[in-house]
Design an enzyme around this catalytic site. Structure first.
Site, PDB file in Angstrom:
ATOM      1  N   PRO A   1       0.574  -1.286   0.000  1.00 17.48           N
ATOM      2  CG  PRO A   1      -0.705  -1.249   1.282  1.00 17.48           C
ATOM      3  CD  PRO A   1       0.672  -1.988   0.931  1.00 17.48           C
ATOM      4  CD  GLU A   2       3.717   2.152  -4.090  1.00 19.99           C
ATOM      5  OE1 GLU A   2       4.200   3.349  -4.765  1.00 19.99           O
ATOM      6  OE2 GLU A   2       4.209   1.665  -4.318  1.00 19.99           O
TER       7      GLU A   2
ATOM      8  CE  LYS B   1       4.387   5.029   1.249  1.00 20.60           C
ATOM      9  NZ  LYS B   1       6.051   4.136   0.581  1.00 20.60           N
TER      10      LYS B   1
ATOM     11  CG  HIS C   1      -1.261 -14.347   8.507  1.00 23.05           C
ATOM     12  ND1 HIS C   1      -0.700 -15.502   9.093  1.00 23.05           N
ATOM     13  CD2 HIS C   1      -1.599 -15.217   6.689  1.00 23.05           C
ATOM     14  CE1 HIS C   1      -0.550 -16.153   8.624  1.00 23.05           C
ATOM     15  NE2 HIS C   1      -1.060 -16.322   7.434  1.00 23.05           N
TER      16      HIS C   1
ATOM     17  NE  ARG D   1      12.319  -0.638   0.502  1.00 23.64           N
ATOM     18  CZ  ARG D   1      12.343   1.010   0.517  1.00 23.64           C
ATOM     19  NH1 ARG D   1      11.802   1.225  -0.130  1.00 23.64           N
ATOM     20  NH2 ARG D   1      12.900   0.977   1.431  1.00 23.64           N
TER      21      ARG D   1
END
Length: 267
Positions: free
Chosen positions: A2-3, A57, A91, A257
């Site tokens: 998620p950005e 975020k 989870h 990354r």
DNA sequence: ATTGCTTCCTGAGCGC
DNA sequence: TGCGCTCAGGAAGCAA
């Protein structure tokens, strides 16, 4: 992962389903997920939800009992509302118990996500240190010149620094640089005003398009009703073999990354 | 001050 | 089938 567009999608989804609802308690099922940053040892009912906003975020929830609840999804965090779908997550790290017998579940496979509880009016360092919003008038090429003008680090890693621009992550940084025609390896100080202008324009464009498509679901991202986003169908370089013009892409590691770029289109 | 590496964590994908 | 390895990455913490 998620950005900004994914978090914005979640925030809009939450507004539609839990605004004005009362949070009876937040139950933690994992030791590091929920942390209490107030001086109140035993939290009472957290109150009715007055607002749900996004900053960078972060999801920022304000209640009428004077609390601020900060949620960061990190990589695999999902907020799923049981009023819109059956909770299938395996989870679940925390549960928001809402008055009226509904639950908002925080499912987070890799456990990096965080829920932090503050008092309204108290200092919230996580939020205060953030840089400008990509979609605000504060993001200008002059601002970037000031922040990046004497930096040697590659522009890709500068774009990920939340203290300068809040909300960009790996996928969108790659996409913005492709659309701007800028190599991710370019040192910050080598970027001209004209090129910085392009980056600003493309940042806004990519953010707006991705929000309108409900974000990008490359693996874990889901909306509050567990639906996927659609922007993954419009990615031009991230996890691709070729750019839209048919050139073979290169993958390099920047700031730890995977960075996808076109050596022909991006200089 | 700046930069980059390590850490946290689990599941997917791969080669054997 | 199952084992061990690598990779995915946001951001804090640390080291040079």
């Amino acid at each position: 992962m998620p950005e900004l567009p994914e978090v914005e999608t979640v925030v809009r989804g939450l507004r539609d389903c839990i605004l004005n609802r009362e949070i009876e308690k937040i139950e933690s099922h994992y030791p590091t997920t929920v942390t209490n940053h107030t001086k109140i040892k035993s939290l009472p009912s957290l109150g009715r939800i007055l607002s749900i906003d996004r900053r960078g975020k972060y999801i920022v929830i304000n209640t009428d009992a004077g609390f601020v609840i900060l949620v960061h999804l990190r990589m695999t965090g999902k907020l799923v509302f049981d009023g819109l779908c059956s909770i299938t997550g395996t989870h679940v790290r925390a549960t928001f118990h809402l008055k009226g017998n509904n639950k908002l579940c925080f499912d987070d496979t890799r456990t990096f996500g965080k829920i932090k509880i503050f008092r309204q009016g108290d200092s919230i360092p996580d939020i205060e240190k953030l840089g400008v919003e990509p979609l605000s008038y504060l993001l200008t090429s002059e601002y970037l010149k000031e922040k990046w003008g004497n930096r040697n680090a590659p522009v890709k890693s500068l774009m990920l620094q939340q203290e300068v621009i809040a909300g960009l992550g790996n996928i969108y940084a790659c996409e913005i640089l492709y659309r701007s025609g800028v190599s991710p390896l370019t040192p910050g100080k080598k970027l001209s005003q004209k090129v910085l202008d392009k980056i600003v324009v493309q940042t806004r464009e990519v953010m707006q398009e991705a929000i309108s498509m409900n974000g990008t679901s490359v693996s874990d991202f889901r909306r509050v009703d567990e639906k996927t986003g659609e922007f993954q169908n419009f990615l031009r370089v991230y996890q691709k073999k070729e750019c839209p013009k048919g050139h073979t892409l290169r993958i390099v590691r920047i700031a730890g990354r995977s960075t996808y770029f076109c050596p022909v289109c991006q200089r």
